[in-house]
Design an enzyme around this catalytic site. Structure first.
Site, PDB file in Angstrom:
ATOM      1  N   GLU A  67       0.810  -1.215   0.000  1.00 12.96           N
ATOM      2  CA  GLU A  67       0.000   0.000   0.000  1.00 12.96           C
ATOM      3  C   GLU A  67       0.853   1.280   0.000  1.00 12.96           C
ATOM      4  O   GLU A  67       0.393   2.327   0.443  1.00 12.96           O
ATOM      5  CB  GLU A  67      -0.938  -0.006   1.207  1.00 12.96           C
TER       6      GLU A  67
ATOM      7  N   HIS B 115      -0.397   5.645   7.530  1.00 12.28           N
ATOM      8  CA  HIS B 115      -1.529   4.765   7.221  1.00 12.28           C
ATOM      9  C   HIS B 115      -1.616   3.685   8.279  1.00 12.28           C
ATOM     10  O   HIS B 115      -0.608   3.052   8.612  1.00 12.28           O
ATOM     11  CB  HIS B 115      -1.377   4.118   5.849  1.00 12.28           C
TER      12      HIS B 115
ATOM     13  N   HIS C 119      -4.523   0.847  10.674  1.00 12.08           N
ATOM     14  CA  HIS C 119      -5.808   0.162  10.825  1.00 12.08           C
ATOM     15  C   HIS C 119      -6.236   0.246  12.289  1.00 12.08           C
ATOM     16  O   HIS C 119      -6.792  -0.711  12.827  1.00 12.08           O
ATOM     17  CB  HIS C 119      -5.685  -1.296  10.382  1.00 12.08           C
TER      18      HIS C 119
HETATM   19 ZN    ZN Z   1      -4.066  -0.757   4.981  1.00 12.97          ZN
END
Ligand code: ZN
Length: 250
Positions: free
Chosen positions: A92, A111, A113
């Site tokens: 990503e 980035h 989660h």
């Molecule tokens: Zn991700």
């Protein structure tokens, strides 16, 4: 919006750190985000190259707990290694490359989660909104990226190419934080501490908002209050950064 080829080179804010120190600070950022449970085995942080706006710095594909200075690589704004060396890169990485392409003002991207914010990406009636004065950067509420708009209902939800990255960057717009439905979030900043701050405090905002909504109708910051309390500036960034670094020092 991606700059066209005739546009002048992107202007960036004054770099907080020179290249050599930035490598160490990026390693620290990985540990800080881990300490605050924003990343775990997954998630990544990057910073734009202080001398070359057309490149950014990020570790190769490793868990944040394992990233060392020697793992930091240079990437072009197409998301590919500036000097291919055969080492694996994050799938990503295009989240980062596309945002640096679309937002010349952005100097760092996180980035993750982190779990507290996931719910706010899947309940359209309940947007993530700034609830306290440390979270004014959320402005009028975080936009939500819906990958089904790009790939339909059968994708793996990941940003695995520059086209998807640019779609995410378009949803981010001029904001500091974007939710990714069923996946996670991406925070940006004008420097490395600011992107880390936004990632950590968005998660804090989500926890407070989740609790407050069980208690009754919530009074959020007004747009004016959010504007007045966002962009804490160098004092806040330096203070939080030094505090966070002290937490991971031992
Ligand atoms: Zn991700």
């Amino acid at each position: 919006m991606p700059p066209n080829s005739s546009a002048p080179p992107p202007r960036q804010p004054a770099a907080l750190w020179a290249y050599d120190q930035l490598l160490d600070e990026l390693v620290a950022a990985n540990r800080i985000l881990l300490h605050h449970q924003i990343v775990d085995s997954f998630g990544h942080v990057s910073a734009r190259h202080p001398d070359r706006p057309d490149r950014f710095l990020m570790s190769g594909r490793k868990a944040p707990s394992l990233v060392e200075r020697a793992d930091i690589r240079e990437f072009g704004l197409d998301g590919e290694l500036a000097v291919p060396d055969g080492t694996p890169s994050f799938l990503e990485r295009y989240i980062h490359s596309a945002i640096y392409t679309a937002r010349p003002d952005v100097q760092s991207v996180v980035h993750s989660h982190s779990p507290g914010i996931i719910a706010f990406g899947v309940v359209p009636e309940t947007p993530l909104r700034p609830i306290c004065h440390t979270c004014g950067f959320l402005g009028g509420g975080a936009p939500v990226f819906e990958i089904r708009d790009e790939l339909g209902p059968a994708s793996n939800l990941m940003i695995t190419n520059q086209t998807l990255g640019l779609a995410l960057a378009k949803k981010l717009g001029s904001a500091s934080y974007v939710l990714m439905r069923g996946h996670g979030s991406t925070a940006v900043g004008r420097n490395l501490p600011e992107s880390v701050y936004n990632a950590i405090y968005a998660e804090t905002n989500a926890r407070i908002q989740t609790t407050a909504m069980t208690m009754g109708p919530v009074t959020f910051l007004s747009p004016e209050e959010a504007a007045a309390t966002s962009g804490g500036g160098p004092i806040v960034v330096e203070r939080t950064w030094n505090h966070w670094k002290s937490e991971i020092a031992s």
